[in-house]
Motif scaffolding. Structure first.
Motif, PDB file in Angstrom:
ATOM      1  N   PRO A 123      -5.385 -77.046 -53.718  1.00  0.00           N
ATOM      2  CA  PRO A 123      -4.707 -78.314 -53.966  1.00  0.00           C
ATOM      3  C   PRO A 123      -4.883 -79.271 -52.791  1.00  0.00           C
ATOM      4  CG  PRO A 123      -3.226 -76.441 -54.344  1.00  0.00           C
ATOM      5  CD  PRO A 123      -4.481 -75.882 -53.780  1.00  0.00           C
ATOM      6  N   ASN A 124      -5.045 -80.546 -53.094  1.00  0.00           N
ATOM      7  CA  ASN A 124      -5.168 -81.622 -52.081  1.00  0.00           C
ATOM      8  C   ASN A 124      -6.300 -81.396 -51.082  1.00  0.00           C
ATOM      9  OD1 ASN A 124      -2.782 -82.715 -53.179  1.00  0.00           O
ATOM     10  ND2 ASN A 124      -1.567 -81.310 -51.912  1.00  0.00           N
ATOM     11  N   TYR A 125      -7.332 -80.743 -51.516  1.00  0.00           N
ATOM     12  CA  TYR A 125      -8.421 -80.419 -50.590  1.00  0.00           C
ATOM     13  C   TYR A 125      -9.383 -81.582 -50.408  1.00  0.00           C
ATOM     14  CZ  TYR A 125     -12.750 -78.478 -48.798  1.00  0.00           C
ATOM     15  OH  TYR A 125     -13.884 -78.260 -48.057  1.00  0.00           O
ATOM     16  N   ASN A 126      -9.738 -81.865 -49.153  1.00  0.00           N
ATOM     17  CA  ASN A 126     -10.816 -82.806 -48.840  1.00  0.00           C
ATOM     18  C   ASN A 126     -11.774 -82.116 -47.879  1.00  0.00           C
ATOM     19  OD1 ASN A 126      -9.991 -85.282 -50.176  1.00  0.00           O
ATOM     20  ND2 ASN A 126      -8.240 -85.193 -48.780  1.00  0.00           N
ATOM     21  N   PHE A 127     -13.053 -82.198 -48.168  1.00  0.00           N
ATOM     22  CA  PHE A 127     -14.034 -81.573 -47.283  1.00  0.00           C
ATOM     23  C   PHE A 127     -14.105 -82.354 -45.962  1.00  0.00           C
ATOM     24  CE2 PHE A 127     -18.541 -81.235 -45.840  1.00  0.00           C
ATOM     25  CZ  PHE A 127     -18.512 -79.887 -45.515  1.00  0.00           C
ATOM     26  N   PRO A 128     -13.910 -81.656 -44.804  1.00  0.00           N
ATOM     27  CA  PRO A 128     -13.972 -82.380 -43.527  1.00  0.00           C
ATOM     28  C   PRO A 128     -15.425 -82.691 -43.153  1.00  0.00           C
ATOM     29  CG  PRO A 128     -13.505 -80.039 -43.149  1.00  0.00           C
ATOM     30  CD  PRO A 128     -13.633 -80.215 -44.635  1.00  0.00           C
ATOM     31  N   HIS A 129     -15.717 -83.961 -42.927  1.00  0.00           N
ATOM     32  CA  HIS A 129     -17.106 -84.297 -42.566  1.00  0.00           C
ATOM     33  C   HIS A 129     -17.179 -85.399 -41.512  1.00  0.00           C
ATOM     34  CE1 HIS A 129     -16.865 -87.943 -45.052  1.00  0.00           C
ATOM     35  NE2 HIS A 129     -16.219 -87.194 -45.933  1.00  0.00           N
ATOM     36  N   ASP A 130     -16.009 -85.744 -40.927  1.00  0.00           N
ATOM     37  CA  ASP A 130     -15.963 -86.864 -39.980  1.00  0.00           C
ATOM     38  C   ASP A 130     -16.770 -86.600 -38.713  1.00  0.00           C
ATOM     39  OD1 ASP A 130     -13.746 -84.925 -39.919  1.00  0.00           O
ATOM     40  OD2 ASP A 130     -13.167 -85.940 -38.059  1.00  0.00           O
ATOM     41  N   ARG A 131     -17.049 -85.337 -38.391  1.00  0.00           N
ATOM     42  CA  ARG A 131     -17.796 -85.062 -37.159  1.00  0.00           C
ATOM     43  C   ARG A 131     -19.240 -84.646 -37.423  1.00  0.00           C
ATOM     44  NH1 ARG A 131     -12.901 -81.875 -33.991  1.00  0.00           N
ATOM     45  NH2 ARG A 131     -11.518 -83.653 -33.962  1.00  0.00           N
ATOM     46  N   LEU A 132     -19.706 -84.870 -38.651  1.00  0.00           N
ATOM     47  CA  LEU A 132     -21.135 -84.635 -38.902  1.00  0.00           C
ATOM     48  C   LEU A 132     -21.901 -85.690 -38.111  1.00  0.00           C
ATOM     49  CD1 LEU A 132     -21.493 -83.927 -42.743  1.00  0.00           C
ATOM     50  CD2 LEU A 132     -21.996 -82.352 -40.856  1.00  0.00           C
ATOM     51  N   GLU A 133     -23.016 -85.289 -37.531  1.00  0.00           N
ATOM     52  CA  GLU A 133     -23.743 -86.209 -36.651  1.00  0.00           C
ATOM     53  C   GLU A 133     -25.003 -86.759 -37.296  1.00  0.00           C
ATOM     54  OE1 GLU A 133     -24.222 -83.879 -33.124  1.00  0.00           O
ATOM     55  OE2 GLU A 133     -22.046 -83.842 -32.784  1.00  0.00           O
ATOM     56  N   THR A 134     -25.473 -87.859 -36.733  1.00  0.00           N
ATOM     57  CA  THR A 134     -26.756 -88.448 -37.134  1.00  0.00           C
ATOM     58  C   THR A 134     -27.885 -87.590 -36.555  1.00  0.00           C
ATOM     59  OG1 THR A 134     -25.740 -90.602 -37.033  1.00  0.00           O
ATOM     60  CG2 THR A 134     -28.125 -90.575 -36.882  1.00  0.00           C
TER      61      THR A 134
END
Ligand SMILES: Nc1ncnc2c1ncn2[C@@H]1O[C@H](COP(=O)(O)OP(=O)(O)OP(=O)(O)O)[C@@H](O)[C@H]1O
Ligand SMILES: NC(=O)c1ccc[n+]([C@@H]2O[C@H](COP(=O)(O)O)[C@@H](O)[C@H]2O)c1
Length: 299
Positions: free
Chosen positions: A16-27
């Motif tokens: 429930p309420n899951y969001n995949f964390p991706h804010d620290r994926l790099e270029t």
């Protein structure tokens, strides 16, 4: 049976309420390299500096020896339904991993996807990362704004990899999927030889990268739990914020009678009075296609 995308599951179940964390994926900095995301699966009960160090060792190895570039690093704490001795509930384990990630100030992300639902086999966990990064996000960008597909790879200690040769713990089709499709970086771990760990996995040799520990360090969560139960300090074995969290919440003070009687073996693993005689339980449910909980291999 696989999905049209070649995944071992037809559809992923999200908590429930899951969001995949991706804010620290790099270029991707060097467009000539293949972008790779490293995923370490495990209990993290509690997370230690060795878990964090695995990523540093792998990044050094990758930079110096391969044509990959690391663009993301993740810890994926296992579900409570893994039922391993000493497995604190997922809420605390994920909190501690998040504190460790904040403390490290780096690019580590914690994915709570498997922690907060029924047990998911590692093959499905890697498919989940592949799906979220390559299908949902469309891969990562190069510095020129071009989108690139990312290679997802498992990061594990040699003790975990050696279980891949133990009958009944991993299904052949899952090994084919994990080692054939994705690949693995293996960190040497005291007491679990690298050659022995991979002897039976020769078929996938091209996708198995072995990383020696140049500074031997055999900190384990088991030892940390044992120290805590005995009232010994665990500072500098894990981040201060995690030590504070354990103290504030009174964690790992009492476990089952069997665990309380534990002693440390030469490999630093907990030996329970009963476990020396108990047959090694395999993981039948984990190998089935159902979402039932497996029996942990160390139980
Ligand atoms: N000291 C270490 N050296 C190399 N790999 C490690 C080390 N500690 C943990 N790992 C690896 O980290 C991953 C997650 O492990 P896990 O959470 O089960 O930690 P653990 O310390 O082995 O836990 P426990 O002591 O409870 O069995 C596994 O791939 C494991 O092999
Ligand atoms: N068949 C499988 O997919 C399988 C078997 C054994 C362990 N594992 C995974 O390995 C990780 C670490 O396991 P241990 O903590 O028992 O070393 C866990 O994330 C667990 O899910 C997966």
């Amino acid at each position: 049976m696989t999905s049209p995308a070649g995944y071992v599951t037809e559809a992923f179940t999200n908590p429930p309420n899951y969001n995949f964390p991706h804010d620290r994926l790099e270029t991707l900095r060097d467009a000539s390299k293949t972008p790779v995301v490293l995923v370490a699966c495990g209990s993290f009960s509690p997370v230690t500096y060795l878990h964090l160090r695995m990523f540093e060792m792998a990044k050094d190895y990758i930079r110096h020896n391969t044509e990959f570039e690391v663009v993301g690093i993740y810890l994926s704490p296992v579900s409570d339904m893994y039922k391993k001795p000493g497995l604190l509930n997922a809420h605390h384990r994920v909190n501690m991993c998040n504190l460790a990630a904040q403390d490290s100030g780096g690019s580590l992300m914690i994915d709570p996807w498997e922690a907060f639902q029924a047990y998911q086999r590692t093959a499905i966990v890697l498919d989940h990362f592949d799906y979220e990064i390559n299908t949902v996000l469309g891969g990562i960008s190069t510095q020129d704004g071009e989108h690139r597909k990312v290679r997802v790879m498992l990061l594990a200690g040699s003790d975990l990899i050696s279980t891949m040769s133990e009958p009944g713990v991993w299904s052949y089709s899952d090994l084919e999927h994990i080692l054939g499709r994705y690949g693995v970086f293996i960190i040497e771990r005291a007491g679990s030889g690298m050659d022995q760990a991979t002897d039976n996995l020769a078929k996938w040799r091209h996708n198995i990268y072995m990383i020696s520990q140049l500074i031997q360090n055999d900190v384990s969560s088991t030892k940390v739990r044992l120290f805590l139960r005995r009232g010994l300090s665990v500072r500098y074995l894990l981040p201060n914020s995690v030590v504070d969290y354990i103290e504030e919440n009174g964690l790992y003070q009492d476990e089952s009678a069997a665990n309380a009687n534990a002693s440390l073996s030469e490999k630093g693993k907990e030996k329970e009075a009963s476990s020396s005689t108990a047959p090694l339980k395999k993981e039948p449910a984990a190998l089935s296609t159902s979402r039932e909980s497996p029996t942990c291999r160390k139980c």
